[in-house]
Design a protein around this motif. Structure first.
Motif, PDB file in Angstrom:
ATOM      1  N   TYR A  54       0.832  -1.204   0.000  1.00  0.00           N
ATOM      2  CA  TYR A  54       0.000   0.000   0.000  1.00  0.00           C
ATOM      3  C   TYR A  54       0.867   1.254   0.000  1.00  0.00           C
ATOM      4  O   TYR A  54       0.579   2.236  -0.686  1.00  0.00           O
ATOM      5  N   GLN A  55       1.946   1.207   0.801  1.00  0.00           N
ATOM      6  CA  GLN A  55       2.859   2.343   0.853  1.00  0.00           C
ATOM      7  C   GLN A  55       3.506   2.575  -0.514  1.00  0.00           C
ATOM      8  O   GLN A  55       3.585   3.708  -0.994  1.00  0.00           O
ATOM      9  N   ALA A  56       3.966   1.492  -1.147  1.00  0.00           N
ATOM     10  CA  ALA A  56       4.581   1.610  -2.467  1.00  0.00           C
ATOM     11  C   ALA A  56       3.569   2.104  -3.490  1.00  0.00           C
ATOM     12  O   ALA A  56       3.891   2.949  -4.337  1.00  0.00           O
ATOM     13  N   GLN A  66       7.097   9.394  11.610  1.00  0.00           N
ATOM     14  CA  GLN A  66       6.728   8.002  11.851  1.00  0.00           C
ATOM     15  C   GLN A  66       7.539   7.333  12.963  1.00  0.00           C
ATOM     16  O   GLN A  66       6.961   6.616  13.792  1.00  0.00           O
ATOM     17  N   PRO A  67       8.856   7.541  13.038  1.00  0.00           N
ATOM     18  CA  PRO A  67       9.580   6.899  14.133  1.00  0.00           C
ATOM     19  C   PRO A  67       9.064   7.277  15.522  1.00  0.00           C
ATOM     20  O   PRO A  67       9.175   6.492  16.462  1.00  0.00           O
ATOM     21  N   TYR A  68       8.482   8.479  15.669  1.00  0.00           N
ATOM     22  CA  TYR A  68       7.961   8.911  16.958  1.00  0.00           C
ATOM     23  C   TYR A  68       6.476   8.581  17.127  1.00  0.00           C
ATOM     24  O   TYR A  68       6.048   8.043  18.150  1.00  0.00           O
ATOM     25  N   LEU A  69       5.662   8.930  16.121  1.00  0.00           N
ATOM     26  CA  LEU A  69       4.211   8.799  16.275  1.00  0.00           C
ATOM     27  C   LEU A  69       3.709   7.371  16.124  1.00  0.00           C
ATOM     28  O   LEU A  69       2.567   7.080  16.484  1.00  0.00           O
ATOM     29  N   SER A  70       4.529   6.472  15.595  1.00  0.00           N
ATOM     30  CA  SER A  70       4.070   5.082  15.466  1.00  0.00           C
ATOM     31  C   SER A  70       3.774   4.464  16.829  1.00  0.00           C
ATOM     32  O   SER A  70       3.040   3.477  16.929  1.00  0.00           O
ATOM     33  N   ALA A  71       4.303   5.055  17.903  1.00  0.00           N
ATOM     34  CA  ALA A  71       4.019   4.565  19.252  1.00  0.00           C
ATOM     35  C   ALA A  71       2.548   4.786  19.636  1.00  0.00           C
ATOM     36  O   ALA A  71       2.025   4.147  20.547  1.00  0.00           O
ATOM     37  N   TYR A  72       1.869   5.733  18.926  1.00  0.00           N
ATOM     38  CA  TYR A  72       0.464   6.048  19.222  1.00  0.00           C
ATOM     39  C   TYR A  72      -0.489   5.470  18.176  1.00  0.00           C
ATOM     40  O   TYR A  72      -1.595   5.968  17.999  1.00  0.00           O
ATOM     41  N   GLN A  73      -0.075   4.420  17.484  1.00  0.00           N
ATOM     42  CA  GLN A  73      -0.876   3.935  16.363  1.00  0.00           C
ATOM     43  C   GLN A  73      -2.261   3.443  16.785  1.00  0.00           C
ATOM     44  O   GLN A  73      -3.158   3.350  15.959  1.00  0.00           O
ATOM     45  N   ASN A  74      -2.461   3.152  18.073  1.00  0.00           N
ATOM     46  CA  ASN A  74      -3.780   2.705  18.549  1.00  0.00           C
ATOM     47  C   ASN A  74      -4.553   3.802  19.260  1.00  0.00           C
ATOM     48  O   ASN A  74      -5.615   3.548  19.831  1.00  0.00           O
ATOM     49  N   GLN A  76       0.884   6.637   8.018  1.00  0.00           N
ATOM     50  CA  GLN A  76       1.810   5.530   8.281  1.00  0.00           C
ATOM     51  C   GLN A  76       1.843   5.230   9.776  1.00  0.00           C
ATOM     52  O   GLN A  76       1.824   4.061  10.191  1.00  0.00           O
ATOM     53  N   SER A  77       1.872   6.268  10.591  1.00  0.00           N
ATOM     54  CA  SER A  77       1.909   6.086  12.040  1.00  0.00           C
ATOM     55  C   SER A  77       0.637   5.424  12.548  1.00  0.00           C
ATOM     56  O   SER A  77       0.655   4.669  13.521  1.00  0.00           O
ATOM     57  N   ALA A  78      -0.484   5.713  11.893  1.00  0.00           N
ATOM     58  CA  ALA A  78      -1.761   5.108  12.272  1.00  0.00           C
ATOM     59  C   ALA A  78      -1.895   3.686  11.730  1.00  0.00           C
ATOM     60  O   ALA A  78      -2.897   3.010  12.009  1.00  0.00           O
ATOM     61  N   GLY A  79      -0.922   3.245  10.925  1.00  0.00           N
ATOM     62  CA  GLY A  79      -1.002   1.914  10.317  1.00  0.00           C
ATOM     63  C   GLY A  79      -2.030   1.828   9.211  1.00  0.00           C
ATOM     64  O   GLY A  79      -2.472   0.741   8.835  1.00  0.00           O
ATOM     65  N   ARG A  80      -2.405   2.993   8.632  1.00  0.00           N
ATOM     66  CA  ARG A  80      -3.450   3.022   7.608  1.00  0.00           C
ATOM     67  C   ARG A  80      -2.865   3.390   6.248  1.00  0.00           C
ATOM     68  O   ARG A  80      -3.251   4.377   5.625  1.00  0.00           O
ATOM     69  N   THR A  81      -1.921   2.578   5.782  1.00  0.00           N
ATOM     70  CA  THR A  81      -1.382   2.828   4.446  1.00  0.00           C
ATOM     71  C   THR A  81      -2.423   2.549   3.363  1.00  0.00           C
ATOM     72  O   THR A  81      -2.258   3.003   2.229  1.00  0.00           O
ATOM     73  N   TYR A 122     -10.289  14.582   3.890  1.00  0.00           N
ATOM     74  CA  TYR A 122     -11.269  13.489   3.957  1.00  0.00           C
ATOM     75  C   TYR A 122     -10.633  12.206   4.483  1.00  0.00           C
ATOM     76  O   TYR A 122     -11.173  11.565   5.402  1.00  0.00           O
ATOM     77  N   TYR A 123      -9.490  11.820   3.938  1.00  0.00           N
ATOM     78  CA  TYR A 123      -8.920  10.519   4.295  1.00  0.00           C
ATOM     79  C   TYR A 123      -8.185  10.519   5.638  1.00  0.00           C
ATOM     80  O   TYR A 123      -7.960   9.451   6.216  1.00  0.00           O
TER      81      TYR A 123
END
Length: 462
Positions: free
Chosen positions: A194-196, A248-256, A327-332, A379-380
């Protein structure tokens, strides 16, 4: 960034718009192959905390194979690219650029590991040193008459230096013993594809204009357009480009934690709207001064293109951290859909401008497309990812831009209606920027926006 500005200013006085136009055509395709080489694995390495040294080794071996295949494919495309742009010079230059294609592909794992480990000091020193060396070599080669090839060698040498620097920095994190290449790749594939997909779609959104201009208008107009486009991209690279890299390296800790991520997104959006509005109106006020200082008088044809594109700077800056947030939210998956819709908007407007056969009309269509793309981001992210409304996203952006326009109007009248010009380009730029900066700072201190952002940064720092 400072080094890039200085090196660009020197090279622009040594090379012609046509030579830069050929380089813009080449980088349009090398950039696409760069994305194919990355395959979204860089962000995936950051996001997946469970990967081991053997996984990194497996993905790295995969990148080596991919790098060879992509460089061979790029070499095979040399003649078709030359036919597309009606210029035989592209053949040898594309073969030369295969070096860049290979090293950029095999660099995805080392670079991803540096970002995952938050080694930003190492990355910063690397950027400064490689930019300086690559730029110095390009100036030397341009001085000795190599033309566009000097710019290609800049790309090649920088990619080689970056790769070996990165490998030296993370050499203990790659293990090739007992690795399972396909298994490691499969672990991150659902995220990385999805990222690609987003990266590739977004790339076409950003570069279709270059392809159309190079094909139907020629190398010299493409060179003028590309230089105008690059000038407007410097503020975007300088602030949101850097933020997008480290988010992303910082905010990925809050992905939930959706509310936490939305809070940080809107804090960034307000900051970028303010910074973007400032740069946008400074560029619109002093477009000709900036072009003459940066490139010299031979680039006068780029001024109107730069002024048109400058009107989109604030919107581009606001959008530029979308990737890091989703990306941090895991929503690629949402990132891919947003990129697809944004690309459709850009393609429609670019082809509409192409039909006019007028470069200024096409450039205006590109600027308008960036405005409409902002709504796809709203929107997204706000609606689909975080459960808020588009109004929550767009209202702060529109408010900041309108306020910035109000205080810019007197100076715009002074510059373009009364034609007040002070001495030379440097003096004129200095006076207009200082006056606008004072008014701008006073307004946003009065509204409380700047004080609130300072408080948020201090709170985070504590």
């Amino acid at each position: 960034m400072a080094l890039q500005l200085v090196l660009t200013a020197i090279l622009a006085r040594m090379l012609s718009p046509e030579q830069y136009g050929v380089m813009a055509g080449i980088t349009t395709f090398t950039g696409f192959f760069f994305l194919l080489g990355d395959m979204g694995f860089g962000p995936a390495i950051i996001q997946f905390k469970q990967l081991t040294d053997r996984d990194y080794g497996g993905i790295f071996v995969f990148s080596l194979i991919l790098g060879v295949l992509l460089s061979v494919a790029f070499a095979a495309l040399a003649y078709p690219i030359s036919w597309f742009f009606h210029d035989a010079a592209y053949v040898d230059l594309c073969w030369l650029a295969c070096i860049y294609v290979f090293f950029s592909a095999i660099n995805m794992v080392p670079n991803g590991l540096l970002l995952k480990d938050k080694k930003f000091f190492t990355i910063g020193i690397r950027l400064v040193v490689t930019t300086l060396i690559g730029g110095a070599v390009a100036i030397f080669l341009a001085y000795h008459g190599l033309g566009t090839a000097a710019l290609v060698w800049n790309l090649n040498l920088t990619a080689i230096l970056v790769f070996f620097w990165n490998v030296a920095s993370i050499r203990n994190q790659l293990s090739f013993r007992g690795m399972h290449m396909l298994k490691s790749v499969h672990t991150v594939l659902s995220y990385s594809l999805y990222q690609a997909g987003f990266s590739i779609i977004n790339y076409f959104s950003r570069n279709t204009d270059h392809l159309i201009i190079g094909r139907f208008f020629g190398s010299a107009p493409l060179g003028l357009y590309d230089k105008a486009y690059k000038l407007t991209s410097y503020p975007i690279q300088f602030i949101p480009g850097i933020l997008g890299t480290v988010l992303q390296p910082y905010l990925s800790a809050y992905q939930n934690n959706k509310e936490k991520l939305f809070h940080y997104q809107m804090l960034l959006v307000r900051f970028l709207a303010i910074a973007g509005s400032f740069f946008m109106f400074v560029c619109m006020l002093c477009g000709s001064d900036i072009v003459y200082i940066m490139y010299g008088s031979q680039w006068a044809g780029c001024v109107p293109l730069f002024l048109i594109l400058s009107a989109s700077i604030a919107f581009q800056m606001v959008m530029n951290v979308t990737g890091g947030i989703l990306q941090s939210a895991g929503r690629t998956d949402l990132l891919f859909r947003q990129g697809l819709l944004a690309t459709i908007i850009m393609l429609m407007l670019v082809f509409l401008g192409a039909f006019s056969r007028n470069l200024y009309v096409l450039t205006s269509c590109v600027s308008v497309a960036f405005f409409f793309q902002t709504f796809t981001v709203a929107y997204y992210t706000a609606v689909k990812a975080f459960g808020h409304t588009m109004r929550d996203f767009m209202l702060p952006v529109i408010r900041v831009i309108v306020l910035s326009l109000i205080i810019a109007i007197p100076q715009l009248v002074t510059r373009y209606v009364l034609h007040w010009y002070l001495g030379n380009a440097v003096l004129n730029l200095l006076v207009y920027v200082v006056v606008y900066a004072v008014l701008f700072g006073a307004l946003f201190m009065w509204t409380g926006d700047l004080r609130e952002l300072v408080r948020a940064v201090r709170k985070r720092g504590e």
